[in-house]
Design a protein around this motif. Sequence first.
Motif, PDB file in Angstrom:
ATOM      1  N   VAL A 148       0.900  -1.302  -0.006  1.00 33.75           N
ATOM      2  CA  VAL A 148      -0.097  -0.113   0.039  1.00 33.75           C
ATOM      3  C   VAL A 148       0.823   1.182   0.077  1.00 33.75           C
ATOM      4  O   VAL A 148       0.503   2.121  -0.864  1.00 33.75           O
ATOM      5  N   GLY A 149       1.886   1.250   0.712  1.00 33.33           N
ATOM      6  CA  GLY A 149       2.895   2.342   0.706  1.00 33.33           C
ATOM      7  C   GLY A 149       3.553   2.516  -0.377  1.00 33.33           C
ATOM      8  O   GLY A 149       3.764   3.856  -0.817  1.00 33.33           O
ATOM      9  N   SER A 150       3.931   1.416  -1.153  1.00 34.10           N
ATOM     10  CA  SER A 150       4.424   1.688  -2.484  1.00 34.10           C
ATOM     11  C   SER A 150       3.554   2.291  -3.483  1.00 34.10           C
ATOM     12  O   SER A 150       3.808   3.105  -4.474  1.00 34.10           O
ATOM     13  N   CYS A 151       2.412   1.712  -3.428  1.00 36.21           N
ATOM     14  CA  CYS A 151       1.318   2.364  -4.403  1.00 36.21           C
ATOM     15  C   CYS A 151       1.041   3.828  -4.104  1.00 36.21           C
ATOM     16  O   CYS A 151       1.019   4.706  -4.980  1.00 36.21           O
ATOM     17  N   VAL A 152       1.000   4.417  -2.958  1.00 38.02           N
ATOM     18  CA  VAL A 152       0.774   5.771  -2.728  1.00 38.02           C
ATOM     19  C   VAL A 152       1.963   6.826  -3.143  1.00 38.02           C
ATOM     20  O   VAL A 152       2.028   7.755  -3.725  1.00 38.02           O
ATOM     21  N   HIS A 153       3.380   5.937  -2.915  1.00 33.36           N
ATOM     22  CA  HIS A 153       4.392   6.582  -3.449  1.00 33.36           C
ATOM     23  C   HIS A 153       4.334   6.836  -4.982  1.00 33.36           C
ATOM     24  O   HIS A 153       4.552   7.661  -5.474  1.00 33.36           O
ATOM     25  N   SER A 154       3.921   5.902  -5.457  1.00 38.68           N
ATOM     26  CA  SER A 154       3.858   5.704  -6.878  1.00 38.68           C
ATOM     27  C   SER A 154       2.857   6.813  -7.712  1.00 38.68           C
ATOM     28  O   SER A 154       3.109   7.465  -8.813  1.00 38.68           O
ATOM     29  N   LEU A 155       1.699   6.788  -6.829  1.00 44.80           N
ATOM     30  CA  LEU A 155       0.839   7.677  -7.404  1.00 44.80           C
ATOM     31  C   LEU A 155       1.185   8.924  -7.151  1.00 44.80           C
ATOM     32  O   LEU A 155       0.666   9.900  -7.996  1.00 44.80           O
ATOM     33  N   VAL A 156       1.787   9.339  -6.157  1.00 47.60           N
ATOM     34  CA  VAL A 156       2.463  10.831  -6.266  1.00 47.60           C
ATOM     35  C   VAL A 156       3.311  10.928  -7.308  1.00 47.60           C
ATOM     36  O   VAL A 156       3.169  12.144  -7.819  1.00 47.60           O
ATOM     37  N   GLN A 157       4.097  10.051  -7.438  1.00 48.71           N
ATOM     38  CA  GLN A 157       4.885  10.466  -8.839  1.00 48.71           C
ATOM     39  C   GLN A 157       4.357  10.369 -10.077  1.00 48.71           C
ATOM     40  O   GLN A 157       4.521  11.397 -10.967  1.00 48.71           O
ATOM     41  N   ILE A 158       3.147   9.655 -10.253  1.00 50.64           N
ATOM     42  CA  ILE A 158       2.250   9.985 -11.607  1.00 50.64           C
ATOM     43  C   ILE A 158       1.430  11.242 -11.419  1.00 50.64           C
ATOM     44  O   ILE A 158       1.536  11.989 -12.550  1.00 50.64           O
ATOM     45  N   PHE A 159       0.935  11.807 -10.129  1.00 51.79           N
ATOM     46  CA  PHE A 159       0.350  13.275 -10.121  1.00 51.79           C
ATOM     47  C   PHE A 159       1.226  14.022 -10.422  1.00 51.79           C
ATOM     48  O   PHE A 159       0.999  15.032 -11.153  1.00 51.79           O
ATOM     49  N   LEU A 160       2.647  14.086 -10.162  1.00 48.86           N
ATOM     50  CA  LEU A 160       3.682  15.067 -10.387  1.00 48.86           C
ATOM     51  C   LEU A 160       3.896  15.190 -11.947  1.00 48.86           C
ATOM     52  O   LEU A 160       3.984  16.245 -12.623  1.00 48.86           O
ATOM     53  N   ALA A 161       4.039  13.768 -12.489  1.00 45.57           N
ATOM     54  CA  ALA A 161       4.410  13.716 -13.844  1.00 45.57           C
ATOM     55  C   ALA A 161       3.092  14.244 -14.725  1.00 45.57           C
ATOM     56  O   ALA A 161       3.188  15.146 -15.811  1.00 45.57           O
ATOM     57  N   LEU A 162       1.847  14.144 -14.463  1.00 45.38           N
ATOM     58  CA  LEU A 162       0.550  14.457 -15.012  1.00 45.38           C
ATOM     59  C   LEU A 162       0.457  15.935 -15.010  1.00 45.38           C
ATOM     60  O   LEU A 162      -0.166  16.638 -15.733  1.00 45.38           O
ATOM     61  N   ARG A 163       1.138  16.603 -13.779  1.00 45.55           N
ATOM     62  CA  ARG A 163       0.877  18.157 -13.755  1.00 45.55           C
ATOM     63  C   ARG A 163       1.731  18.818 -14.733  1.00 45.55           C
ATOM     64  O   ARG A 163       1.537  19.926 -14.865  1.00 45.55           O
ATOM     65  N   LEU A 164       2.747  18.180 -15.144  1.00 46.35           N
ATOM     66  CA  LEU A 164       3.668  18.877 -16.008  1.00 46.35           C
ATOM     67  C   LEU A 164       3.107  19.027 -17.514  1.00 46.35           C
ATOM     68  O   LEU A 164       2.776  18.005 -18.235  1.00 46.35           O
ATOM     69  N   PRO A 165       3.212  20.467 -18.224  1.00 44.03           N
ATOM     70  CA  PRO A 165       2.721  20.410 -19.607  1.00 44.03           C
ATOM     71  C   PRO A 165       4.049  20.354 -20.390  1.00 44.03           C
ATOM     72  O   PRO A 165       5.027  20.803 -20.076  1.00 44.03           O
ATOM     73  N   PHE A 166       3.748  19.405 -21.477  1.00 44.06           N
ATOM     74  CA  PHE A 166       4.796  19.367 -22.504  1.00 44.06           C
ATOM     75  C   PHE A 166       4.504  19.765 -23.816  1.00 44.06           C
ATOM     76  O   PHE A 166       3.441  19.393 -24.310  1.00 44.06           O
ATOM     77  N   CYS A 167       5.186  20.834 -24.329  1.00 44.30           N
ATOM     78  CA  CYS A 167       4.756  21.289 -25.463  1.00 44.30           C
ATOM     79  C   CYS A 167       5.801  21.758 -26.324  1.00 44.30           C
ATOM     80  O   CYS A 167       5.682  22.263 -27.436  1.00 44.30           O
ATOM     81  N   GLY A 168       7.061  21.366 -26.091  1.00 41.71           N
ATOM     82  CA  GLY A 168       8.235  21.464 -27.064  1.00 41.71           C
ATOM     83  C   GLY A 168       8.876  20.246 -27.581  1.00 41.71           C
ATOM     84  O   GLY A 168       8.435  19.464 -27.875  1.00 41.71           O
ATOM     85  N   PRO A 169      10.280  20.222 -27.071  1.00 38.54           N
ATOM     86  CA  PRO A 169      11.146  19.050 -27.198  1.00 38.54           C
ATOM     87  C   PRO A 169      10.736  17.687 -26.699  1.00 38.54           C
ATOM     88  O   PRO A 169      10.114  17.912 -25.538  1.00 38.54           O
ATOM     89  N   ASN A 170      10.810  16.603 -27.453  1.00 33.70           N
ATOM     90  CA  ASN A 170      10.059  15.424 -26.815  1.00 33.70           C
ATOM     91  C   ASN A 170      11.311  14.214 -26.595  1.00 33.70           C
ATOM     92  O   ASN A 170      10.907  13.183 -26.676  1.00 33.70           O
ATOM     93  N   GLU A 171      12.361  14.794 -26.768  1.00 36.75           N
ATOM     94  CA  GLU A 171      13.443  13.928 -26.620  1.00 36.75           C
ATOM     95  C   GLU A 171      14.070  13.778 -25.069  1.00 36.75           C
ATOM     96  O   GLU A 171      14.550  14.646 -24.537  1.00 36.75           O
ATOM     97  N   ILE A 172      13.963  12.405 -24.429  1.00 32.86           N
ATOM     98  CA  ILE A 172      14.285  12.249 -23.198  1.00 32.86           C
ATOM     99  C   ILE A 172      15.573  11.727 -23.077  1.00 32.86           C
ATOM    100  O   ILE A 172      15.887  10.494 -23.639  1.00 32.86           O
TER     101      ILE A 172
END
Length: 310
Positions: A148-172
């Motif tokens: 459960v703790g691991s799931c909560v941690h990962s959901l926080v990472q997903i929340f942070l990632a989904l808040r980011l707008p990507f509008c330019g370069p797409n090379e990681i």
Amino acid sequence: MQLNNNVTEFILLGLTQDPFRKKIVFVTFLLFYLGTLLGNLLIITTIKTSRALGSPMYFFLFYLSLSDTCFSTSIAPRTIMDALWKKATISFSECIIQVFSLHFFGCLEIFILILMAIDRYVAICKPLHYMTIMSRRVCSVLVAVAWVGSCVHSLVQIFLALRLPFCGPNEIDHYFCDLEPLLKLACTDIYVTNLLLVSNSGAICTVSFVVLMFSYVIILHSLRNHSAEGRRKALSTCISHITVVILFFGPCIFIYTRPATTFPMDKMIAVFYTIGTPLLNPLIYTLRNAEVKNAMRKLWSKKLVSDDMR
């Protein structure tokens, strides 16, 4: 929130763009991944089939091997396939899934290592109450809390990632998706996100490492009251655990406590904890553990006998 982005896929630059070096990456990752699968699945099978390995320590080792297998699987197969292509692309959704699985199984491994340290503390410092404190029910609840703790941690990472707008370069500039390389592509101020990343992933790695090392210092200090044989056996087990902790937490702390800055060696350090540590864990636990080796021999002997009877 994905619909607000102009970027629907990312290009993974990988470890190298040189065709010959890509072949080396392919062979290396393939061998390491196959070794990880073989070693960890062998431990999982041995623990599940052996009655001699029914103690809480092996109960937690089972889940450590499981998390190692899944952690490596979340990255290695994709990297192996990408090494065969001239240009490796990954969709936005696949990238988010990889971020989730990477952090979920990585965090699960951290929590399992903490549970293994608790188990060793109770076994060495409170041996008379060991079976009462570390009952199967208690161990199952602790593992469930870890999931459960691991799931909560990962959901926080997903929340942070989904808040980011990507509008330019797409090379990681990496060989897998993680929040830290994604931050570089966001077309917004990432100062707050950086702080949240450090306070989440960085804090989990650092605090867990300090807690684990402190617990093992207490355990090792208490061994002076044990017999020579008991001290030798407990010391062997603790050294195995400490080795795993240092190998896993060292690179993670280096990467996740300073996400605002990057160094050229970051990708090579990531290679070490994404495919190196999951391979080393089964080797460390089997080579230094007589009970596991004996159980594996018995399992192998039974298989040979059953094959001969056919």
